[in-house]
Design a protein around this motif. Structure first.
Motif, PDB file in Angstrom:
ATOM      1  N   ARG A  90      46.350  52.560  -9.955  1.00 24.17           N
ATOM      2  CA  ARG A  90      46.781  52.341 -11.331  1.00 24.17           C
ATOM      3  C   ARG A  90      47.028  50.842 -11.521  1.00 24.17           C
ATOM      4  NH1 ARG A  90      49.585  55.861  -8.846  1.00 24.17           N
ATOM      5  NH2 ARG A  90      51.558  54.703  -8.866  1.00 24.17           N
ATOM      6  N   ILE A  91      46.227  50.232 -12.376  1.00 23.91           N
ATOM      7  CA  ILE A  91      46.348  48.777 -12.533  1.00 23.91           C
ATOM      8  C   ILE A  91      47.506  48.431 -13.471  1.00 23.91           C
ATOM      9  CG2 ILE A  91      43.907  48.398 -12.057  1.00 23.91           C
ATOM     10  CD1 ILE A  91      43.514  47.887 -15.065  1.00 23.91           C
ATOM     11  N   THR A 125      35.135  30.708  -6.452  1.00 23.69           N
ATOM     12  CA  THR A 125      35.196  29.634  -7.442  1.00 23.69           C
ATOM     13  C   THR A 125      36.590  29.578  -8.058  1.00 23.69           C
ATOM     14  OG1 THR A 125      32.860  29.970  -7.916  1.00 23.69           O
ATOM     15  CG2 THR A 125      34.140  28.721  -9.522  1.00 23.69           C
ATOM     16  N   ALA A 126      37.127  30.751  -8.380  1.00 25.93           N
ATOM     17  CA  ALA A 126      38.547  30.897  -8.688  1.00 25.93           C
ATOM     18  C   ALA A 126      39.192  31.642  -7.527  1.00 25.93           C
ATOM     19  CB  ALA A 126      38.743  31.675  -9.986  1.00 25.93           C
ATOM     20  N   ALA A 127      40.483  31.431  -7.341  1.00 27.72           N
ATOM     21  CA  ALA A 127      41.228  32.159  -6.319  1.00 27.72           C
ATOM     22  C   ALA A 127      42.128  33.165  -7.013  1.00 27.72           C
ATOM     23  CB  ALA A 127      42.058  31.202  -5.468  1.00 27.72           C
ATOM     24  N   THR A 128      41.967  34.435  -6.684  1.00 25.26           N
ATOM     25  CA  THR A 128      42.778  35.479  -7.292  1.00 25.26           C
ATOM     26  C   THR A 128      43.647  36.147  -6.239  1.00 25.26           C
ATOM     27  OG1 THR A 128      41.088  37.205  -7.028  1.00 25.26           O
ATOM     28  CG2 THR A 128      41.026  35.906  -9.053  1.00 25.26           C
ATOM     29  N   PHE A 129      44.862  36.482  -6.643  1.00 23.52           N
ATOM     30  CA  PHE A 129      45.815  37.184  -5.788  1.00 23.52           C
ATOM     31  C   PHE A 129      46.195  38.477  -6.498  1.00 23.52           C
ATOM     32  CE2 PHE A 129      46.192  32.702  -5.027  1.00 23.52           C
ATOM     33  CZ  PHE A 129      46.491  32.541  -3.692  1.00 23.52           C
ATOM     34  N   ASP A 130      46.144  39.597  -5.792  1.00 22.22           N
ATOM     35  CA  ASP A 130      46.572  40.876  -6.362  1.00 22.22           C
ATOM     36  C   ASP A 130      47.458  41.616  -5.381  1.00 22.22           C
ATOM     37  OD1 ASP A 130      45.371  41.511  -9.094  1.00 22.22           O
ATOM     38  OD2 ASP A 130      43.632  40.727  -8.022  1.00 22.22           O
ATOM     39  N   LEU A 131      48.533  42.201  -5.918  1.00 17.71           N
ATOM     40  CA  LEU A 131      49.522  42.886  -5.098  1.00 17.71           C
ATOM     41  C   LEU A 131      49.465  44.385  -5.380  1.00 17.71           C
ATOM     42  CD1 LEU A 131      50.747  39.962  -6.132  1.00 17.71           C
ATOM     43  CD2 LEU A 131      52.684  40.679  -4.724  1.00 17.71           C
ATOM     44  N   LEU A 132      49.375  45.169  -4.311  1.00 15.32           N
ATOM     45  CA  LEU A 132      49.191  46.614  -4.412  1.00 15.32           C
ATOM     46  C   LEU A 132      50.202  47.323  -3.531  1.00 15.32           C
ATOM     47  CD1 LEU A 132      47.319  49.003  -5.379  1.00 15.32           C
ATOM     48  CD2 LEU A 132      46.018  48.624  -3.261  1.00 15.32           C
ATOM     49  N   GLY A 140      50.294  43.512 -10.205  1.00 21.87           N
ATOM     50  CA  GLY A 140      49.778  42.387 -10.981  1.00 21.87           C
ATOM     51  C   GLY A 140      49.219  41.346 -10.037  1.00 21.87           C
ATOM     52  N   GLY A 141      48.996  40.148 -10.565  1.00 25.23           N
ATOM     53  CA  GLY A 141      48.404  39.122  -9.717  1.00 25.23           C
ATOM     54  C   GLY A 141      48.483  37.740 -10.330  1.00 25.23           C
ATOM     55  N   LEU A 142      47.809  36.813  -9.676  1.00 27.25           N
ATOM     56  CA  LEU A 142      47.760  35.417 -10.109  1.00 27.25           C
ATOM     57  C   LEU A 142      46.328  34.907  -9.973  1.00 27.25           C
ATOM     58  CD1 LEU A 142      50.909  34.032  -8.233  1.00 27.25           C
ATOM     59  CD2 LEU A 142      50.744  34.523 -10.670  1.00 27.25           C
ATOM     60  N   ILE A 143      46.002  33.908 -10.792  1.00 25.82           N
ATOM     61  CA  ILE A 143      44.683  33.265 -10.719  1.00 25.82           C
ATOM     62  C   ILE A 143      44.886  31.757 -10.703  1.00 25.82           C
ATOM     63  CG2 ILE A 143      42.416  32.991 -11.785  1.00 25.82           C
ATOM     64  CD1 ILE A 143      42.864  35.633 -13.236  1.00 25.82           C
ATOM     65  N   LEU A 144      44.231  31.110  -9.755  1.00 26.08           N
ATOM     66  CA  LEU A 144      44.262  29.652  -9.631  1.00 26.08           C
ATOM     67  C   LEU A 144      42.838  29.134  -9.489  1.00 26.08           C
ATOM     68  CD1 LEU A 144      47.216  30.438  -8.544  1.00 26.08           C
ATOM     69  CD2 LEU A 144      47.102  28.289  -7.288  1.00 26.08           C
TER      70      LEU A 144
END
Length: 248
Positions: A90-91, A125-132, A140-144
């Motif tokens: 579930r996102i 190219t982008a760095a994405t972080f996702d927590l599960l 949720g997550g973060l994008i840098l």
């Protein structure tokens, strides 16, 4: 046999998948189209039953892909779309359309492989972080900007010379150019460590750190937390959808 395709911002990854088919991931730079070496590889490729595609690379490469698959096999690719819920996942996003399909597929793969709190770092190219969480709840997550984008943006606005070699050894540097190169790596690694620790507190358990994306190998030595590098995590997520009559 199914054809699985992961179109990123820079690279296109693909593999066949099915009974008796070896998992062999190929990687090419797409430059907004279908490159000649990929056309040559597919020209002699057996016709797949289905073509499942994750695309964050834009409409130009998607259109080129459709023309090729129609000409070669008379097939339309199935462009996967993010869903709010899938197989216990579930996102966190209220609007699934705003959550990148590549990030969604990495979550599907991670949740299918282990019911464990997981931090996914996709270094491209982008760095994405996702927590599960272990129960399938996406926090949720973060994008840098990714490593190269960080370096390029800083160098474009300064007179600092570009250093092509990768930093080794200490996380700091003794000259300006190397400091830029090291800083882009250390920034992502430090955030990964911070999010890993926060996820441990949130979940009450020791999480996994999964590392994927084209710059995973460059980033891995800088991480202080244990990690597992899985370069084909998006494709593994696509593989989980092949048993469905409609994956879109």
């Amino acid at each position: 046999m199914n054809l699985l395709i992961d179109i990123g911002n820079t690279n296109l990854r693909w593999t066949g998948y099915g009974d008796g088919v070896s998992w062999s991931v190929q990687v090419v730079r797409h430059s907004g189209g279908v490159p000649l070496d990929l056309l040559a590889a597919w020209e002699s490729h057996p016709a797949p039953a289905r073509i499942l595609v994750s695309n964050v690379g834009g409409e130009a490469v998607a259109g080129a892909l459709c023309r090729v698959t129609r000409a070669y096999w008379g097939l339309e690719p199935e462009f996967i779309r993010t869903r709010a819920e899938q197989d216990g996942l579930r996102i966190a996003y209220a609007d699934p359309a705003r959550f990148g399909v590549d990030r969604w597929l990495t979550l599907i793969a991670a949740h299918a492989e282990a019911r464990q709190a997981t931090l996914i770092l996709d270094a491209g190219t982008a760095a994405t972080f996702d927590l599960l969480l272990a129960d399938g709840r996406h926090l949720g997550g973060l994008i840098l900007p990714g490593i190269e984008m960080m370096r390029t943006s800083l160098l474009a606005g300064t007179r600092i010379p570009r250093i092509e070699s990768e930093p080794v050894g200490d996380p700091w540097a003794a000259d300006t150019g190397t400091a830029v190169a090291a800083g882009s790596v250390q920034a992502l690694a430090a955030l990964a460590d911070r999010l890993f620790d926060r996820l441990a507190v949130e979940s009450g358990d020791t999480p996994r750190l999964l590392l994927t994306g084209g710059d995973a190998e460059r980033l891995r030595p800088a991480l202080d937390r244990p990690c597992v590098e899985i370069p084909d995590l998006v494709l593994r997520g696509l593989a989980r959808l092949t048993g469905r009559s409609s994956a879109c």
